[in-house]
Design a protein around this motif. Structure first.
Motif, PDB file in Angstrom:
ATOM      1  N   GLN A 120      44.696  24.547   9.866  1.00  0.00           N
ATOM      2  CA  GLN A 120      45.991  25.195   9.674  1.00  0.00           C
ATOM      3  C   GLN A 120      45.966  26.620  10.214  1.00  0.00           C
ATOM      4  O   GLN A 120      45.061  27.398   9.908  1.00  0.00           O
ATOM      5  CB  GLN A 120      46.368  25.222   8.192  1.00  0.00           C
ATOM      6  N   LEU A 121      46.989  26.956  10.984  1.00  0.00           N
ATOM      7  CA  LEU A 121      47.088  28.300  11.520  1.00  0.00           C
ATOM      8  C   LEU A 121      47.496  29.271  10.419  1.00  0.00           C
ATOM      9  O   LEU A 121      48.340  28.954   9.573  1.00  0.00           O
ATOM     10  CB  LEU A 121      48.095  28.345  12.662  1.00  0.00           C
ATOM     11  N   GLN A 122      46.916  30.462  10.453  1.00  0.00           N
ATOM     12  CA  GLN A 122      47.222  31.471   9.429  1.00  0.00           C
ATOM     13  C   GLN A 122      48.647  31.972   9.552  1.00  0.00           C
ATOM     14  O   GLN A 122      49.321  32.193   8.556  1.00  0.00           O
ATOM     15  CB  GLN A 122      46.243  32.640   9.571  1.00  0.00           C
ATOM     16  N   GLY A 123      49.089  32.207  10.790  1.00  0.00           N
ATOM     17  CA  GLY A 123      50.391  32.820  11.012  1.00  0.00           C
ATOM     18  C   GLY A 123      50.221  34.246  11.495  1.00  0.00           C
ATOM     19  O   GLY A 123      49.316  34.550  12.272  1.00  0.00           O
ATOM     20  N   ARG A 124      51.063  35.145  11.011  1.00  0.00           N
ATOM     21  CA  ARG A 124      50.997  36.541  11.440  1.00  0.00           C
ATOM     22  C   ARG A 124      49.679  37.179  10.992  1.00  0.00           C
ATOM     23  O   ARG A 124      49.078  36.743  10.013  1.00  0.00           O
ATOM     24  CB  ARG A 124      52.176  37.331  10.844  1.00  0.00           C
ATOM     25  N   PRO A 125      49.246  38.240  11.666  1.00  0.00           N
ATOM     26  CA  PRO A 125      48.006  38.925  11.249  1.00  0.00           C
ATOM     27  C   PRO A 125      48.128  39.451   9.820  1.00  0.00           C
ATOM     28  O   PRO A 125      49.169  39.970   9.417  1.00  0.00           O
ATOM     29  CB  PRO A 125      47.888  40.076  12.252  1.00  0.00           C
ATOM     30  N   PHE A 126      47.076  39.300   9.069  1.00  0.00           N
ATOM     31  CA  PHE A 126      47.034  39.845   7.715  1.00  0.00           C
ATOM     32  C   PHE A 126      45.581  40.167   7.404  1.00  0.00           C
ATOM     33  O   PHE A 126      44.758  39.273   7.190  1.00  0.00           O
ATOM     34  CB  PHE A 126      47.591  38.856   6.696  1.00  0.00           C
ATOM     35  N   SER A 127      45.258  41.457   7.399  1.00  0.00           N
ATOM     36  CA  SER A 127      43.879  41.884   7.163  1.00  0.00           C
ATOM     37  C   SER A 127      43.900  43.344   6.729  1.00  0.00           C
ATOM     38  O   SER A 127      44.948  44.002   6.745  1.00  0.00           O
ATOM     39  CB  SER A 127      43.040  41.731   8.433  1.00  0.00           C
ATOM     40  N   VAL A 128      42.736  43.841   6.347  1.00  0.00           N
ATOM     41  CA  VAL A 128      42.607  45.256   6.004  1.00  0.00           C
ATOM     42  C   VAL A 128      42.542  46.031   7.318  1.00  0.00           C
ATOM     43  O   VAL A 128      41.517  46.031   8.002  1.00  0.00           O
ATOM     44  CB  VAL A 128      41.363  45.509   5.144  1.00  0.00           C
ATOM     45  N   THR A 129      43.644  46.664   7.686  1.00  0.00           N
ATOM     46  CA  THR A 129      43.693  47.424   8.937  1.00  0.00           C
ATOM     47  C   THR A 129      42.964  48.759   8.758  1.00  0.00           C
ATOM     48  O   THR A 129      42.714  49.200   7.622  1.00  0.00           O
ATOM     49  CB  THR A 129      45.152  47.701   9.332  1.00  0.00           C
ATOM     50  N   PRO A 130      42.608  49.426   9.854  1.00  0.00           N
ATOM     51  CA  PRO A 130      41.983  50.751   9.714  1.00  0.00           C
ATOM     52  C   PRO A 130      42.815  51.712   8.877  1.00  0.00           C
ATOM     53  O   PRO A 130      42.265  52.467   8.061  1.00  0.00           O
ATOM     54  CB  PRO A 130      41.876  51.219  11.169  1.00  0.00           C
ATOM     55  N   SER A 131      44.139  51.670   9.049  1.00  0.00           N
ATOM     56  CA  SER A 131      45.001  52.565   8.271  1.00  0.00           C
ATOM     57  C   SER A 131      44.933  52.240   6.783  1.00  0.00           C
ATOM     58  O   SER A 131      44.864  53.137   5.935  1.00  0.00           O
ATOM     59  CB  SER A 131      46.445  52.464   8.776  1.00  0.00           C
ATOM     60  N   ILE A 132      44.969  50.948   6.469  1.00  0.00           N
ATOM     61  CA  ILE A 132      44.874  50.546   5.060  1.00  0.00           C
ATOM     62  C   ILE A 132      43.513  50.940   4.486  1.00  0.00           C
ATOM     63  O   ILE A 132      43.416  51.457   3.371  1.00  0.00           O
ATOM     64  CB  ILE A 132      45.111  49.032   4.920  1.00  0.00           C
ATOM     65  N   ALA A 133      42.451  50.690   5.250  1.00  0.00           N
ATOM     66  CA  ALA A 133      41.104  51.055   4.777  1.00  0.00           C
ATOM     67  C   ALA A 133      41.013  52.546   4.507  1.00  0.00           C
ATOM     68  O   ALA A 133      40.439  52.977   3.488  1.00  0.00           O
ATOM     69  CB  ALA A 133      40.070  50.632   5.817  1.00  0.00           C
ATOM     70  N   LEU A 134      41.563  53.356   5.400  1.00  0.00           N
ATOM     71  CA  LEU A 134      41.519  54.812   5.239  1.00  0.00           C
ATOM     72  C   LEU A 134      42.235  55.240   3.967  1.00  0.00           C
ATOM     73  O   LEU A 134      41.666  55.972   3.125  1.00  0.00           O
ATOM     74  CB  LEU A 134      42.147  55.488   6.462  1.00  0.00           C
ATOM     75  N   ASN A 135      43.466  54.795   3.787  1.00  0.00           N
ATOM     76  CA  ASN A 135      44.260  55.278   2.662  1.00  0.00           C
ATOM     77  C   ASN A 135      43.838  54.654   1.331  1.00  0.00           C
ATOM     78  O   ASN A 135      43.854  55.330   0.295  1.00  0.00           O
ATOM     79  CB  ASN A 135      45.739  55.009   2.936  1.00  0.00           C
ATOM     80  N   ALA A 136      43.424  53.396   1.363  1.00  0.00           N
ATOM     81  CA  ALA A 136      42.914  52.789   0.130  1.00  0.00           C
ATOM     82  C   ALA A 136      41.591  53.450  -0.265  1.00  0.00           C
ATOM     83  O   ALA A 136      41.336  53.687  -1.458  1.00  0.00           O
ATOM     84  CB  ALA A 136      42.725  51.288   0.331  1.00  0.00           C
ATOM     85  N   GLY A 137      40.756  53.772   0.738  1.00  0.00           N
ATOM     86  CA  GLY A 137      39.500  54.474   0.445  1.00  0.00           C
ATOM     87  C   GLY A 137      39.749  55.830  -0.168  1.00  0.00           C
ATOM     88  O   GLY A 137      39.040  56.244  -1.106  1.00  0.00           O
ATOM     89  N   LYS A 138      40.740  56.540   0.335  1.00  0.00           N
ATOM     90  CA  LYS A 138      41.089  57.833  -0.248  1.00  0.00           C
ATOM     91  C   LYS A 138      41.500  57.680  -1.707  1.00  0.00           C
ATOM     92  O   LYS A 138      41.109  58.481  -2.572  1.00  0.00           O
ATOM     93  CB  LYS A 138      42.235  58.466   0.543  1.00  0.00           C
ATOM     94  N   LEU A 139      42.326  56.653  -1.977  1.00  0.00           N
ATOM     95  CA  LEU A 139      42.773  56.434  -3.349  1.00  0.00           C
ATOM     96  C   LEU A 139      41.596  56.104  -4.270  1.00  0.00           C
ATOM     97  O   LEU A 139      41.518  56.582  -5.412  1.00  0.00           O
ATOM     98  CB  LEU A 139      43.811  55.298  -3.378  1.00  0.00           C
ATOM     99  N   GLN A 140      40.683  55.283  -3.795  1.00  0.00           N
ATOM    100  CA  GLN A 140      39.508  54.933  -4.603  1.00  0.00           C
ATOM    101  C   GLN A 140      38.619  56.156  -4.840  1.00  0.00           C
ATOM    102  O   GLN A 140      38.066  56.328  -5.930  1.00  0.00           O
ATOM    103  CB  GLN A 140      38.717  53.819  -3.903  1.00  0.00           C
ATOM    104  N   LEU A 141      38.528  56.989  -3.813  1.00  0.00           N
ATOM    105  CA  LEU A 141      37.725  58.213  -3.958  1.00  0.00           C
ATOM    106  C   LEU A 141      38.356  59.133  -4.996  1.00  0.00           C
ATOM    107  O   LEU A 141      37.672  59.707  -5.849  1.00  0.00           O
ATOM    108  CB  LEU A 141      37.630  58.919  -2.603  1.00  0.00           C
ATOM    109  N   MET A 142      39.679  59.236  -4.932  1.00  0.00           N
ATOM    110  CA  MET A 142      40.378  60.091  -5.886  1.00  0.00           C
ATOM    111  C   MET A 142      40.250  59.543  -7.307  1.00  0.00           C
ATOM    112  O   MET A 142      40.220  60.301  -8.285  1.00  0.00           O
ATOM    113  CB  MET A 142      41.854  60.206  -5.491  1.00  0.00           C
ATOM    114  N   SER A 143      40.170  58.231  -7.435  1.00  0.00           N
ATOM    115  CA  SER A 143      40.065  57.639  -8.774  1.00  0.00           C
ATOM    116  C   SER A 143      38.642  57.711  -9.316  1.00  0.00           C
ATOM    117  O   SER A 143      38.385  57.322 -10.457  1.00  0.00           O
ATOM    118  CB  SER A 143      40.507  56.170  -8.728  1.00  0.00           C
TER     119      SER A 143
END
Length: 818
Positions: free
Chosen positions: A728-751
């Motif tokens: 089965q094909l996944q469809g549209r791209p869905f992954s942890v993008t560099p932008s998401i990794a950067l901003n989620a990492g910042k949030l985790q660091l702040m927490s």
């Protein structure tokens, strides 16, 4: 009410029921409507300004025809038979679409579908009474055949390199011709070239071809004239070749299913004739399909007259041979079969033997073509498609996913449904994985979504009653072949059965064919006299009054929508050539006057106002942009582009917190849109750091929590996609993008979760340290490691080599007291 007389008494009937000139004029307009529709009204699947006008024009024309019909048949209309009550009951179908407006996910699409459904019922009512007169029945059947044969020829002209000639044939009245060519009459996808003719979608064209393959065989067998036999016999090869060139697996799978269902109602002699004609045409078609595939591929790349002539020669010679053989079969074999099998055919259940035998034969042929090397006689692209027919094939798995997701929508909108276009509006909220499909690929499920259980019961009851009464009547008595309605039964059954796998009835012309065929079946069905006396003037006048009032209301509405559509199209065309704000704005304001919910008009005007604000800094433009978008969103709450326009407004106002709120509050509507979650997480991060700077701990914690929840949604989604079947094909791209990794990492660091932050940031790390974003990710990644007592010397060396100042920035991050 006296029934129309057919067969040997038809001449007497015509003398009694002379057809007036106004009725002939209505028939002429009706036939012109059938010719116009397939080249104008295509797929209605959402917010497509370019395609909405034909819907409104066809709705207008059908409404006007219905008013003319009311004037012509007011005195003739009676409520004496069951078929008369079917006409009354048909009004329930558009009524259920009107009721679905109360909970519609998209008012714009729901109104469009209401107009389309009303058009279908107008066609149904008009056709039912026209088809009661044999002379008109014959004319309309022949007109349908002529239109269908032209559509088939039109497709083959495009396939064999004549796209410009085909475009010239219809360009004077079709809005689907671009650069002198009909748009996507031959489409290209991962399977190569696929023939679509007027439908621009190969699977729906396959459903159409399947229906008219069987109609052509039926017309050939019933024809009493040599020229009719030759004409219909000649068309069998082009139909089968076209069906193969669609590369439609659904068409090939459903073809034998429909064939066996149709055989069951035929007498043994007719069954044998059908099998003979289809066998002869099938063999001839298979013989020429390979060279025609090759030539068509060449001609659609580079046209040469020699190749085109060669292709037409293959097709025409094969068609002439089959037509000649078909004539011989009808001339010599058919009378012999009727003589030998006539008495046998009158016995009960004798009509089941050949269908059961055909079922076995179909199984053998399917096994040979799918499970053995016999399929190598076919062109490579068709061979590949056959080879991939299995329940693990990606399109099959995707359809199963659509159906499961569709039932989720039904669960939340059970009674009245989500309105017309409900699936297109809502599927991103309910989808299992990030596919893109504005159609549910099952007409019946999509109908259930749109009108709910109430509307679905009405629809199934309506068509079920017609099929039941028709089949019962067909089996009980004999009529001549024009009066028995089998022509219409073939069309309705073929399209509806294929619609279990696809969205054929999302094409207006296919819907018209189905409802016209239901009318033809209603004329021939077992229609008994009503037990109660319904034929009272008060009831008849009341029915016509309701019908007239509803028609006039919809005509008034359609005229307004048509004016709005014209204004919106004018503005769209001006955008490409004019720099004048006032010139472009005027038609947009006009378009929104009657339809403030019209998505594209609202988007154009809002976007333009925001651009002018950027240039002038005049708040009036910004406030108008807000007013237009917020009003449209009242009726279009699931429209992603309108929501983005609202975000743009808040950004221009400097209200980043409200922009963030739009992303947060609407995230569940677009569960698999990675760009939406990227924006949500990045804004969470920015606002959390702003709250940290302002020492607002409550706000900081709120943004931290919500941002990390959004990131968890992405991570969980990525893990879920790993559970999909490998086919089965996944469809549209869905992954942890560099932008998401950067901003989620910042949030985790702040927490305070330094280790998690380092792991997340590492996901986004790339190899290009000249890229600013990658350097920022590396900086925060190294800071997170340092805060947790770790290090990554290799990354550190690469980062410092790119920019020595990064060392100080890493230390600054480490020193922050979150």
């Amino acid at each position: 009410m006296s029934k129309p007389v057919y067969g040997k008494n038809a001449a007497q009937s015509r003398n009694v029921e002379k057809i007036s000139s106004p009725v002939w004029a209505l028939v002429a307009v009706f036939i012109l409507f059938l010719i116009w529709t397939p080249f104008q009204v295509g797929l209605f699947n959402g917010q497509q300004l370019d395609f909405e006008k034909p819907i409104y024009v066809s709705s207008l024309l059908s409404g006007l025809m219905l008013l003319v019909w009311m004037g012509l048949y007011f005195k003739k209309f009676k409520l004496e038979e069951q078929s008369d009550l079917v006409v009354v009951a048909s009004l329930l179908l558009p009524i259920t679409y009107a009721l679905s407006l109360f909970g519609a996910a998209s008012h714009y699409m729901a109104m469009n579908l209401l107009l389309v459904q009303s058009m279908y019922i107008a066609i149904f009512i008009i056709a039912l009474y026209l088809l009661k007169q044999k002379q008109l029945n014959v004319v309309i059947q022949n007109a349908i055949l002529a239109v269908s044969y032209f559509i088939i020829a039109f497709g083959l002209i495009n396939w064999l390199g004549g796209a410009k000639f085909a475009g010239a044939l219809v360009g004077w009245f079709s809005n689907t011709v671009r650069d002198s060519k009909y748009l996507d009459a031959v489409m290209t996808d991962s399977n190569g070239l696929r023939l679509t003719s007027v439908f621009q979608y190969a699977n729906t064209y396959a459903a159409f071809l399947m229906a008219f393959l069987f109609v052509a065989v039926f017309a050939l067998v019933r024809s009493k004239k040599w020229y009719g036999t030759l004409t219909h016999g000649f068309m069998l090869v082009p139909v089968i070749v076209s069906l193969l060139l669609t590369l439609s697996r659904g068409g090939l799978v459903m073809l034998p299913v429909v064939f066996i269902l149709l055989l069951i109602l035929l007498k043994p002699a007719q069954q044998i004739l059908w099998i003979i004609h289809l066998a002869l045409a099938g063999i001839a078609a298979l013989a020429v399909t390979n060279p025609l595939t090759t030539l068509g591929t060449e001609l659609n790349t580079a046209f040469t007259s020699g190749a085109a002539v060669k292709g037409w020669a293959y097709l025409i010679v094969a068609s002439i041979v089959v037509a000649g053989l078909g004539w011989a079969v009808q001339r010599f074999v058919a009378p012999w079969l009727e003589q030998k099998l006539g008495a046998w055919g009158s016995r009960k259940l004798t009509g089941l033997w050949l269908p059961l035998g055909s079922l076995v034969l179909v199984g053998i042929v399917a096994f040979l073509l799918i499970g053995t090397s016999v399929r190598s006689i076919l062109p490579a692209n068709i061979e590949t498609r056959l080879e991939n027919i299995n329940f693990k094939q990606h399109s099959v798995l995707e359809r199963f996913t659509f159906y499961k997701d569709a039932l989720k929508v039904v669960k939340d909108y059970p009674i009245l449904g989500a309105g017309g276009g409900g699936w297109a509006s809502l599927y991103e909220h309910y989808q299992n994985n990030p596919y893109t499909s504005r159609q549910a690929h099952n007409f019946f499920l999509q109908y259930l979504i749109e009108v709910g259980i109430v509307g679905f019961i009405v629809f199934i009851g309506f068509i079920g009653y017609i099929f039941y009464k028709y089949i019962r009547g067909y089996l009980k008595r004999d009529k001549d072949d024009f009066a028995n309605g089998y022509f219409f039964y073939i069309i309705a059954l073929s399209i509806l059965v294929h619609s279990l796998l696809d969205f054929n009835l999302s094409y207006a012309f296919m819907g018209i064919l189905v409802f016209l065929s239901l009318a033809g079946m209603s004329v021939a069905m077992d229609s008994r006299t009503l037990r109660r006396n319904w034929n009272k003037s008060s009831l008849r006048i009341g029915y016509f009054a309701i019908l007239a009032a509803g028609t006039l209301f919809l005509l008034f509405l359609t005229i307004g929508y048509l004016g709005s559509s014209n204004a919106a199209m004018k503005a769209k065309n001006l955008i490409g050539v004019s720099q004048s704000y006032e010139e472009i704005k005027a038609p947009l304001v006009e378009a929104l006057k009657d339809r403030p919910f019209h998505p594209e008009s609202a988007l154009y005007l809002s976007s333009m106002d925001q651009q002018v604000f950027n240039q002038t800094k005049d708040d009036q433009y910004l406030e108008e942009a807000y007013s237009v978008v917020s009003r449209a969103l009242e009726d279009e709450p699931y429209n992603k582009e309108l929501l983005k326009q609202l975000v743009g407004y808040y950004d221009l106002k400097g209200q980043g917190d409200l922009s963030y709120t739009v992303y947060r509050d609407n995230a569940d509507k677009f569960n698999w849109d990675i760009d939406w979650y990227d924006a949500l997480i990045s804004r969470s991060s920015a606002l959390a750091y702003a709250a940290y700077d302002q020492k607002d701990d409550a706000k900081k914690q709120e943004y931290l929590t919500e941002g990390l929840q959004a990131y968890k949604h992405v991570v969980d989604g990525v893990e879920h996609l790993k559970t999909l079947p490998p086919e089965q094909l996944q469809g549209r791209p869905f992954s942890v993008t560099p932008s998401i990794a950067l901003n989620a990492g910042k949030l985790q660091l702040m927490s305070g979760d330094n280790e998690a932050a380092a792991a997340t940031l590492k996901i986004g790390l790339g190899e290009d340290y000249k890229d600013a974003t990658n350097r920022e990710i590396a900086r925060w990644y190294l800071a997170a490691l340092k805060r947790s007592g770790g290090q990554d010397q290799a990354v550190y060396d690469l980062l410092i080599a790119a920019d020595a100042a990064e060392a100080a920035q890493i230390d600054a991050i480490v020193a922050q007291q979150f």
